[in-house]
Design a protein around this motif. Structure first.
Motif, PDB file in Angstrom:
ATOM      1  N   CYS A   1     -10.680  -0.669   9.942  1.00 32.75           N
ATOM      2  CA  CYS A   1      -9.806  -1.348   9.426  1.00 32.75           C
ATOM      3  C   CYS A   1      -8.606  -1.001  10.757  1.00 32.75           C
ATOM      4  CB  CYS A   1      -9.334  -0.627   8.279  1.00 32.75           C
ATOM      5  SG  CYS A   1     -10.511  -0.415   7.235  1.00 32.75           S
TER       6      CYS A   1
ATOM      7  N   THR B   1     -11.050   7.132  11.432  1.00 25.48           N
ATOM      8  CA  THR B   1     -10.212   6.840  11.216  1.00 25.48           C
ATOM      9  C   THR B   1      -9.089   7.411  12.329  1.00 25.48           C
ATOM     10  OG1 THR B   1      -8.531   5.574   9.370  1.00 25.48           O
ATOM     11  CG2 THR B   1      -9.776   8.415   8.765  1.00 25.48           C
TER      12      THR B   1
ATOM     13  N   GLN C   1      -6.304   6.679   4.566  1.00 25.19           N
ATOM     14  CA  GLN C   1      -7.138   6.336   4.447  1.00 25.19           C
ATOM     15  C   GLN C   1      -8.779   7.102   4.690  1.00 25.19           C
ATOM     16  OE1 GLN C   1      -8.924   3.915   7.443  1.00 25.19           O
ATOM     17  NE2 GLN C   1      -9.438   2.331   6.385  1.00 25.19           N
TER      18      GLN C   1
ATOM     19  N   THR D   1      -7.391  -4.060   5.099  1.00 22.52           N
ATOM     20  CA  THR D   1      -7.655  -3.195   4.413  1.00 22.52           C
ATOM     21  C   THR D   1      -8.394  -2.492   3.079  1.00 22.52           C
ATOM     22  OG1 THR D   1      -6.565  -2.336   6.585  1.00 22.52           O
ATOM     23  CG2 THR D   1      -7.365  -0.636   5.558  1.00 22.52           C
TER      24      THR D   1
ATOM     25  N   GLU E   1     -11.977  -1.022   2.371  1.00 23.83           N
ATOM     26  CA  GLU E   1     -11.938   0.871   1.979  1.00 23.83           C
ATOM     27  C   GLU E   1     -12.796   0.726   0.289  1.00 23.83           C
ATOM     28  OE1 GLU E   1      -8.327   2.085   1.464  1.00 23.83           O
ATOM     29  OE2 GLU E   1      -7.800   2.348   3.585  1.00 23.83           O
TER      30      GLU E   1
END
Lengths: 435, 297
Positions: free
Chosen positions: B221, B249, B254, B229, B233
């Protein structure tokens, strides 16, 4: 962290300092632009000069003078036995018909020397033209027909105004007597300028008015065909192997350096190599487009390899990763994704390499493609010459009429070059992808 | 920053760490020694999909990953976090041997997928990558049609018998990637014409079309806006039912949102691993705490 940051430069009037230098900076920029303009204008001026010179010299070659002769197809000369046997018709003395016809136009001319001068007005191809007409249509025999035959090169040159008639007779190739005849023919409407199809349909000849570039064009075609068929697949395969598969080590570095060096080797060296290897060792025929193509392949290969590798490196690594990440094998990655994306660049490089090969003459001199060849080659084993060599050959000849033909051949060569480079640009624009 | 003699010896199961109260009363950090480089936390899981033991990676003479050991559980989302250059992407790329393509890169140690050593000579990397799919940082659809993008994997692996099967597989993959509604009408248009988020979901559809067991996501992302994003997710959360997902990430939020376990890497070392909740609320290593509280990174 809340302390104000002290200025790096001592506190002075920044504005004034910058302004003081500004004029100087701008002047430098203006000067640079001016240099650029001058350089470009100079370059363009030379290009224009070259084209103007070639075109002004060459365009008359696309027109050719013809003379109308009242030809009496005398049965007694052509076919005394009256059997219309093709063999007899073929071997008849057509030159006599041309001579008789010219005499009939100028009955007052007498004496061997003057008559010979008179007969020289028509090209030596005139009897062949009459023979072809008779063989094509035997009923012509016995009749009198007006026939347009080629004028000799000297007459043609004079008619085109390339011989100054105010010059002293001894200084010009055409005599006062000939000028009088030509003026008479012109007054009788028996002179005409037509499009010179001979230039495109005939092979080379010692007589300028019968000389054409067809042989050289076909020679160039077969040579380039061999060059392309060899150098494109080998070049692309080499580029792909070196760029995608070969390990990066000292050997591949060495190969890379050598390929780059080969691209800079003078072309005549490739000619010598071709002579030593292809002709002397392998015993291939001399003057053949096959050998020419082999030699030019050697010369073009490095160019194609370098262009191909550049095209391959320009394919973004993300595409490779995507393919490999999907579980594609290396060959699948290259075959499905990298090569199709690199192909426009490779084709562009190849076409530019081919255009260079088309304009090459030096290596072909070495392998005998510089011979005087009248027949139009029918394959890649026939003796042939190529356009640039034809230009070189014609440029060497003393006749005034070959000067314009040389320039005309250059125009044709340039036209092909522009066409090929244009094609390369179109291909690139058309298939180029951006990321 | 080489491995200095360890003052604290953490057992691999991470059950206990000798308590060393830090100066900060608000922190529960037990290891305050910045030079402590042994992994803190429990590296094993009950039903591992992949097991990695003593993985070292070298780029030429430089060591990028030092003795990393961890398990990746079946049907879990595990997040790798850490500052830039910490080796998390390098480790991710070891899992489907994408590092093989980097000249000068050498991997030592043991990585097993379902008990099978993936660095074994007899294992074909093509087969491995069909089982362990990958989604890259920058969306990288092939410059072909949307349909061709998804159909590529099944086609090269010979997973379908005919066009009808392939059509169904492409549709199903796009559906699972949550992209079908948006592209249904334009399957023949180039995949590169989609928006960034759609492209990334296309890449996910492409990866799941070959039905892998594990999906590796390398900062999927980082090139996307917050809405795209959020969609990715959400998708990761749904995909967890069928796949094991490893995600690298830079965004700690996230990692906290999508993963069940989190591993924190620092300069080539796996510093701490544990349940995501525990890592973010109760880190045991000072380095981890510094990172998640934004003191560096």
């Amino acid at each position: 962290m809340n302390k104000p940051i002290a200025p790096a430069a001592p506190a002075r009037d920044i504005k004034a300092i910058v302004n003081a230098g500004l004029a100087h900076r701008h002047a430098a920029e203006r000067r640079f632009r001016l240099y650029g303009l001058v350089a470009i204008s100079l370059g363009l001026a030379f290009v224009v000069l070259m084209f103007a010179s070639i075109i002004s010299k060459g365009y008359p070659a696309f027109w050719q003078t013809y003379i109308e002769l009242p030809v009496a197809f005398d049965a007694a000369v052509i076919d005394p036995e009256g059997k219309r046997d093709p063999k007899v018709l073929e071997n008849a003395d057509y030159a006599a018909l041309v001579r008789a016809s010219l005499r009939s136009l100028f009955p007052q001319v007498e004496g061997r020397r003057d008559l010979r001068a008179l007969y020289a007005l028509a090209s030596s191809s005139a009897p062949l033209q009459l023979r072809a007409a008779v063989l094509d249509n035997p009923t012509l025999i016995g009749s009198t027909q007006p026939v347009w035959v080629l004028a000799s090169a000297t007459v043609d040159t004079f008619v085109k105004g390339n011989i100054d008639r105010s010059l002293d007779e001894t200084l010009r190739p055409i005599k006062d007597q000939d000028i009088a005849w030509v003026d008479k023919l012109r007054a009788d409407d028996r002179l005409e300028r037509r499009f010179n199809s001979i230039l495109f349909n005939h092979g080379d000849s010692r007589e300028p008015e019968q000389a054409g570039i067809r042989g050289a064009l076909m020679g160039s075609f077969y040579t380039l065909l061999v060059t392309f068929l060899l150098s494109f697949p080998i070049g692309v395969a080499t580029a792909v192997y070196l760029e995608e598969f070969a390990p990066k080590n000292r050997w591949t570095d060495l190969i890379e350096v050598n390929i780059n060096n080969l691209a800079a080797v003078p072309s005549i060296v490739f000619g010598l190599l071709g002579l030593a290897v292809f002709i002397n060792f392998f015993g291939l025929p001399r003057s053949a487009p096959l050998v020419g193509g082999l030699v030019l392949s050697l010369m073009t290969l490095p160019v194609i390899i370098i262009a191909g590798r550049a095209a391959l490196t320009s394919v973004p690594p993300s595409i490779r990763e995507a393919a490999l990440g999907m579980g594609a094998s290396k060959l699948q990655m290259v075959g499905h994704h990298v090569l199709p994306l690199a192909m426009p660049g490779m084709l562009t490089g190849s076409i530019i390499g081919m255009a260079r090969a088309l304009g090459e003459s030096a290596p072909l001199l070495m392998i005998g493609m510089v011979a005087f060849i009248v027949d139009i080659p029918k394959g890649m084993f026939d003796p042939a010459t190529v356009l640039p060599v034809q230009i070189y050959l014609w440029a060497d000849l003393p006749e005034r009429a070959f000067v314009e033909r040389t320039s005309a051949a250059i125009m044709v060569l340039l036209a092909f070059m522009i066409l090929m480079n244009g094609l390369a640009i179109i291909l690139r624009k058309r298939f180029e992808r951006r990321w | 920053m080489s491995t200095t003699p360890l003052e604290i010896n953490t057992p691999l199961d991470g059950a206990t760490t000798s308590s060393r109260a830090s100066g900060n009363p608000l922190s529960s950090t037990q290891i305050t020694d910045y030079d402590h480089r042994q992994t803190v936390g429990k590296i094993t899981v009950d039903n591992p999909k992949m097991t990695c033991r003593g993985v070292n990676v070298y780029y030429g003479a430089k060591q990028a990953l030092k003795n990393v050991s961890l398990d990746i559980g079946a049907n879990e989302v595990i997040a790798f976090i850490g500052p830039s250059g910490c080796g998390k992407s390098t480790f991710l790329r070891c899992l489907n041997r994408m590092n093989d393509t980097i000249p000068g890169c050498r991997v030592a140690g043991e990585i097993r997928l379902d008990q099978e050593d993936i660095y074994d000579r007899s294992l074909d990397v093509v087969q491995l990558r069909a089982r362990v799919g990958m989604v890259f940082q920058k969306p990288n659809p092939f410059p072909k049609s949307i349909y061709e993008n998804v159909a590529y994997g099944p086609r090269i692996h010979g997973m379908v018998q005919n066009k009808a099967e392939l059509d169904a597989l492409v549709i199903a993959s796009l559906e699972r990637a949550g992209l079908l509604k948006e592209v249904e009408k334009r399957l023949e248009e180039p995949g590169t014409g989609l928006s960034g988020g759609q492209q990334q979901r296309l890449c996910i559809a492409r990866a799941i079309a070959v039905n892998p067991e594990v999906i590796l996501m390398d900062e999927p992302c980082s090139a996307l806006d917050p809405i795209a994003t959020a969609k990715i997710e959400e998708l990761i959360d749904e995909l967890r039912e069928n796949y094991t997902i490893v995600i690298v990430t830079h965004s700690m939020q996230q990692a906290a949102r999508v993963s069940q376990r989190t591993a924190y890497f620092h300069l080539g070392d796996l510093i701490e691993i544990g349940e995501t909740d525990q890592i973010f609320t109760n880190p045991r290593h000072k380095l981890t705490e510094d990172y998640i509280t934004g003191r560096f990174g």
